[in-house]
Design a protein around this motif. Structure first.
Motif, mmCIF file in Angstrom:
data_model
loop_
_atom_site.group_PDB
_atom_site.id
_atom_site.type_symbol
_atom_site.label_atom_id
_atom_site.label_comp_id
_atom_site.label_asym_id
_atom_site.label_seq_id
_atom_site.Cartn_x
_atom_site.Cartn_y
_atom_site.Cartn_z
ATOM 1 N N ARG A 68 0.826 -1.202 0.000
ATOM 2 C CA ARG A 68 0.000 0.000 0.000
ATOM 3 C C ARG A 68 0.857 1.248 0.000
ATOM 4 O O ARG A 68 2.015 1.234 0.430
ATOM 5 C CB ARG A 68 -0.923 0.032 1.206
ATOM 6 C CG ARG A 68 -0.149 0.259 2.492
ATOM 7 C CD ARG A 68 -1.037 0.454 3.686
ATOM 8 N NE ARG A 68 -0.174 0.605 4.858
ATOM 9 C CZ ARG A 68 -0.413 1.412 5.861
ATOM 10 N NH1 ARG A 68 -1.501 2.108 5.890
ATOM 11 N NH2 ARG A 68 0.432 1.498 6.863
ATOM 12 N N THR A 72 -1.411 7.705 1.211
ATOM 13 C CA THR A 72 -2.845 7.746 0.909
ATOM 14 C C THR A 72 -3.608 6.580 1.516
ATOM 15 O O THR A 72 -4.839 6.534 1.431
ATOM 16 C CB THR A 72 -3.076 7.718 -0.616
ATOM 17 O OG1 THR A 72 -2.559 6.493 -1.139
ATOM 18 C CG2 THR A 72 -2.416 8.905 -1.293
ATOM 19 N N ASN A 73 -2.912 5.631 2.122
ATOM 20 C CA ASN A 73 -3.504 4.417 2.672
ATOM 21 C C ASN A 73 -4.365 3.706 1.617
ATOM 22 O O ASN A 73 -5.506 3.333 1.863
ATOM 23 C CB ASN A 73 -4.315 4.684 3.938
ATOM 24 C CG ASN A 73 -4.575 3.399 4.720
ATOM 25 O OD1 ASN A 73 -3.771 2.469 4.704
ATOM 26 N ND2 ASN A 73 -5.711 3.344 5.394
ATOM 27 N N ALA A 74 -3.793 3.546 0.425
ATOM 28 C CA ALA A 74 -4.483 2.878 -0.678
ATOM 29 C C ALA A 74 -3.665 1.679 -1.143
ATOM 30 O O ALA A 74 -2.441 1.762 -1.258
ATOM 31 C CB ALA A 74 -4.694 3.846 -1.835
ATOM 32 N N TRP A 75 -4.356 0.570 -1.405
ATOM 33 C CA TRP A 75 -3.680 -0.626 -1.892
ATOM 34 C C TRP A 75 -3.165 -0.419 -3.304
ATOM 35 O O TRP A 75 -3.819 0.207 -4.124
ATOM 36 C CB TRP A 75 -4.634 -1.821 -1.926
ATOM 37 C CG TRP A 75 -5.051 -2.366 -0.605
ATOM 38 C CD1 TRP A 75 -6.304 -2.314 -0.059
ATOM 39 C CD2 TRP A 75 -4.242 -3.074 0.338
ATOM 40 N NE1 TRP A 75 -6.317 -2.931 1.157
ATOM 41 C CE2 TRP A 75 -5.058 -3.411 1.429
ATOM 42 C CE3 TRP A 75 -2.904 -3.444 0.363
ATOM 43 C CZ2 TRP A 75 -4.580 -4.113 2.538
ATOM 44 C CZ3 TRP A 75 -2.434 -4.134 1.465
ATOM 45 C CH2 TRP A 75 -3.260 -4.468 2.537
ATOM 46 N N THR A 141 -7.077 1.617 10.209
ATOM 47 C CA THR A 141 -8.069 1.830 9.163
ATOM 48 C C THR A 141 -7.675 1.000 7.946
ATOM 49 O O THR A 141 -6.525 1.042 7.518
ATOM 50 C CB THR A 141 -8.121 3.327 8.772
ATOM 51 O OG1 THR A 141 -8.391 4.085 9.956
ATOM 52 C CG2 THR A 141 -9.197 3.594 7.743
ATOM 53 N N PRO A 143 -6.939 -0.034 4.331
ATOM 54 C CA PRO A 143 -6.578 0.722 3.129
ATOM 55 C C PRO A 143 -7.707 0.664 2.095
ATOM 56 O O PRO A 143 -8.484 -0.285 2.053
ATOM 57 C CB PRO A 143 -5.330 -0.009 2.612
ATOM 58 C CG PRO A 143 -4.768 -0.685 3.818
ATOM 59 C CD PRO A 143 -5.957 -1.073 4.625
ATOM 60 N N SER A 144 -7.783 1.691 1.272
ATOM 61 C CA SER A 144 -8.829 1.751 0.253
ATOM 62 C C SER A 144 -8.398 0.991 -0.997
ATOM 63 O O SER A 144 -7.214 0.782 -1.246
ATOM 64 C CB SER A 144 -9.148 3.208 -0.097
ATOM 65 O OG SER A 144 -8.013 3.837 -0.646
ATOM 66 N N LEU A 146 -9.948 1.607 -4.561
ATOM 67 C CA LEU A 146 -10.982 2.316 -5.305
ATOM 68 C C LEU A 146 -10.900 2.169 -6.815
ATOM 69 O O LEU A 146 -11.910 1.998 -7.479
ATOM 70 C CB LEU A 146 -10.940 3.807 -4.933
ATOM 71 C CG LEU A 146 -11.119 4.113 -3.444
ATOM 72 C CD1 LEU A 146 -10.931 5.585 -3.177
ATOM 73 C CD2 LEU A 146 -12.471 3.641 -2.969
#
Length: 170
Positions: A68, A72-75, A141, A143-144, A146
């Motif tokens: 991730r 941005t805490n996004a995969w 939290t 990760p997103s 999207l």
């Protein structure tokens, strides 16, 4: 080789069965290590045992492993394992990942959610379960995921219980 399994009322899912499934998850993580250098080999057995213990006791909900963007805490790449019981289960070979991608700058991360059965335990019972696990997790939290693609249809099962796997790639 792919097969389907149904769990009967007389079948019992043992820790040996759960460790078989956890071993398949561990094999996927070793393949990640071979492709991307992470997770560390020393932690893979602990992840596999965590899956086995929680699955055996009915406390595993979903566990994610992957890479991730910490800002941005996004995969960027995620393997998601969802606990599955009863019905038609698939036992696939580990692997079948998308073509290797550039993960420079992305850190390895894992996120776990517990099942509703775990959430029905008292807080002291929950603490007791967590103390038996080889991984010490903190609250966070998820990760997103999207804007990417998800591949489904892979899973690992034995004696009527297991995990279904999907692979997300941003």
């Amino acid at each position: 080789m792919t097969g389907s399994y149904s769990r009967s009322a007389s079948a019992s899912f043992t820790i040996t069965d759960a460790r078989y499934v956890g071993g398949r998850v561990g094999a996927d993580l070793r393949l990640l290590h071979n492709l991307y250098g992470k997770p560390g080999l020393d932690s893979i057995e602990n992840y596999a045992e965590e899956v086995a213990v929680l699955l055996n006791r009915g406390f595993l909900g979903i566990v994610d492993y992957g890479f991730r963007d910490t800002g941005t805490n996004a995969w960027r790449l995620r393997l998601r394992y969802t606990a599955t019981v009863d019905g038609q289960l698939t036992d696939s070979r580990p692997g079948s990942f998308p073509d290797p991608v550039d993960l420079t700058g992305y850190g390895f991360y894992s996120f776990l959610t517990y099942s509703s059965a775990f959430l029905l335990l008292t807080s002291s019972e929950q603490i007791g379960v967590k103390e038996t696990l080889p991984i010490s997790r903190t609250t966070g939290t998820a990760p997103s995921a999207l804007a990417g693609t998800t591949s489904m249809g892979h899973g690992y099962a034995r004696n009527g219980a297991g995990v279904s796997r999907d692979v997300y790639l941003a």
